[in-house]
Design a protein around this motif. Structure first.
Motif, PDB file in Angstrom:
ATOM      1  N   SER A  97       0.828  -1.210   0.000  1.00  9.82           N
ATOM      2  CA  SER A  97       0.000   0.000   0.000  1.00  9.82           C
ATOM      3  C   SER A  97       0.860   1.258   0.000  1.00  9.82           C
ATOM      4  N   TRP A 450      -3.082   1.090   5.739  1.00 12.57           N
ATOM      5  CA  TRP A 450      -2.912   0.595   4.381  1.00 12.57           C
ATOM      6  C   TRP A 450      -4.133   0.887   3.524  1.00 12.57           C
ATOM      7  N   TYR A 451      -5.325   0.797   4.094  1.00 14.45           N
ATOM      8  CA  TYR A 451      -6.523   1.054   3.284  1.00 14.45           C
ATOM      9  C   TYR A 451      -6.716   2.558   3.041  1.00 14.45           C
ATOM     10  N   LYS A 453      -4.235   4.568   2.460  1.00 18.75           N
ATOM     11  CA  LYS A 453      -3.313   4.858   1.359  1.00 18.75           C
ATOM     12  C   LYS A 453      -3.873   4.410   0.017  1.00 18.75           C
ATOM     13  N   ILE A 454      -4.561   3.276   0.000  1.00 15.25           N
ATOM     14  CA  ILE A 454      -5.160   2.804  -1.254  1.00 15.25           C
ATOM     15  C   ILE A 454      -6.253   3.759  -1.715  1.00 15.25           C
ATOM     16  N   SER A 457      -4.760   6.910  -2.942  1.00 19.76           N
ATOM     17  CA  SER A 457      -4.112   6.680  -4.233  1.00 19.76           C
ATOM     18  C   SER A 457      -5.119   6.811  -5.373  1.00 19.76           C
TER      19      SER A 457
END
Length: 482
Positions: A97, A450-451, A453-454, A457
């Motif tokens: 991520s 991590w989610y 960042k996704i 993105s």
């Protein structure tokens, strides 16, 4: 029917070109005696995979339909994010991520980073990050003038033509391909000039190349932990970067016209308002900050001009921590953030031309409310603007604001404070880079989950493709008609 072969051949062809360019950081690593085996393996694997697909379809004659082109463009940005992330993951030990976020931030020229100690990164990785900026900066323009006329004639193309200061593609060269070549030529020329100027004023070659890549692409990745605050006492470097950020925020078709002898290319309404707003905000920030600190007036103006130019062009370089300034100063920076630069440039954001048309249309509607029988049209550079273009611009603002609002609500619901949520949403969708509070100019994005960042993105991709090209995939009519 969607032709998967056409999409695959086109995507693999783009992949081959990009991943061939990704071999350059490998040679940088060899020059600096770095361990680049995993880096080289990743790039060769990507090259082999794309070459295998392209070779298997070498005899297939394809032509992309509107639907296939839109799918291909979205797919390319996602796959490039994955491909750009692999060397980062293998070389620096970050998770997927984080690597995907960094790569998307690079290609979309957002400049938001998850790295906290930039100077500790290998030289080859630093160059890899800057190269993603440089490719992404021009790549979106080439897609805009070369591919969007095929994929979205009623949406992105009409907006792009409106944003290109009245210069139509066929007036630059008879063929789109030739226009794209000219764009790359001008882009390369400006980059080389920037490199030489930075070197002249004292930067070493490595820093000069990396910062020129980030400047001309209006990206913002630096080779220094302190960004341009590291060079804050080198006036030549600071003013050179300000100049090239301004140049990079101007429509690149105007640069082509200028180099072809059309010296009126910079007299468009968009360029004039761009320079006027930039100058006014720089002066306002200067006097606002000068009253609340002990720096000399010249130094305040230098940092104010650098900050406004960096934010307005969505570059995201930092010469001073402006988040500690007064509330009024921060408000001026936010105005620069939502204003943007010229369309057809490497800059992100909403673009000046849209605001010009937006306010001209409001003025006409006010007059119509007073005199319903009046008939008026919007003119840009003495050329009438079609109603379809005006509708597309209002549609863009709706999607742009909706995206920012959605990201802001998501971040606030996740527990982040108001300023972090608002500024991060604006800077991510606007492809600017630094925000305020937790994502301020001296901070990074590593703390996000991590989610987060996704999601951020994909918000960067939506902003870079200016909403229409992504949101059209959510339309039922897209999958039923064509």
């Amino acid at each position: 029917m969607i032709s998967l072969k056409s999409i695959s051949k086109f995507v693999s062809a783009v992949g081959i070109i990009i991943f061939l360019a990704f071999l350059i950081p490998v040679f940088i690593g060899i020059y600096y005696h770095e361990d680049i085996q995993s880096h080289l393996f990743a790039i060769l694997a990507l090259l082999f995979a794309n070459a295998l697909v392209f070779w298997s379809l070498r005899d297939y004659k394809f032509s992309l339909s509107i639907k296939e082109s839109i799918i291909a463009v979205n797919l390319i940005w996602i796959l490039l994010g994955i491909g750009g992330a692999l060397p980062l993951i293998l070389r620096t030990g970050i998770d997927f991520s984080s690597g995907f976020f960094e790569a998307i931030s690079g290609f979309t020229t957002t400049g938001a980073t998850i790295y906290g100690h930039i100077e500790s990164l290998p030289k080859s990785i630093l160059f890899h990050r800057s190269l993603m900026h440089w490719i992404g900066g021009m790549g979106i323009i080439v897609l805009g003038v070369g591919l969007f006329p095929l994929i979205n004639p009623s949406g992105s193309l009409s907006l792009f033509r409106a944003e290109s200061t009245g210069i139509s593609i066929d007036k630059v060269t008879p063929k789109i391909k030739n226009t794209a070549n000219k764009l790359w030529g001008v882009y390369f020329l400006i980059t080389i000039t920037n490199i030489l100027c930075l070197k002249f004023f004292g930067m070493n070659w490595f820093d000069a190349i990396n910062h020129a890549f980030s400047t001309v692409s209006t990206g913002g990745f630096s080779t220094k932990d302190d960004s341009f605050a590291y060079f804050s006492n080198d006036d030549g470097i600071i003013w050179t970067t300000i100049f090239f950020m301004i140049i990079s925020g101007i429509n690149f078709l105007a640069h082509i016209k200028f180099l072809s002898g059309d010296y009126k290319s910079y007299r468009s309404e968009e360029v004039k308002w761009y320079l006027i707003i930039l100058f006014i905000l720089s002066l306002a920030l200067t006097f606002s900050h000068y009253n609340s600190n002990s720096m000399a007036l010249y130094d305040v103006f230098k940092h104010s001009a650098f900050t406004i130019t960096s934010i307005m062009t969505s570059t995201g370089f930092v010469s001073v921590d402006y988040s500690t300034w007064s509330h009024f100063s921060i408000a001026l920076v936010l105005i620069a953030m939502i204003t943007g630069a010229n369309a057809g440039s490497t800059a992100g954001g909403a673009k000046i031309i849209r605001y010009i048309i937006y306010f001209k249309n409001i003025s006409i509607e006010i007059r119509r409310s007073l005199k319903p029988e009046s008939i008026a049209s919007i003119f840009i550079d003495d050329k009438p603007i079609k109603n379809s273009v005006i509708s597309a611009i209002f549609g863009f603002f709706s999607l742009f604001i909706l995206t920012i609002f959605s990201v802001m609500l998501y971040l606030y619901a996740r527990g982040y404070d108001e300023m972090t949520s608002i500024s991060t949403a604006m800077t991510i969708v606007g492809n600017t880079g630094p925000g305020f509070s937790l994502t301020g100019p001296v901070n990074n994005y590593a703390f996000f989950s991590w989610y987060d960042k996704i999601i951020l993105s994909f918000a960067m991709i939506i902003g870079r493709l200016e909403c229409y090209t992504v949101f059209i995939l959510l339309s039922k009519s897209f999958w039923k008609r064509f």
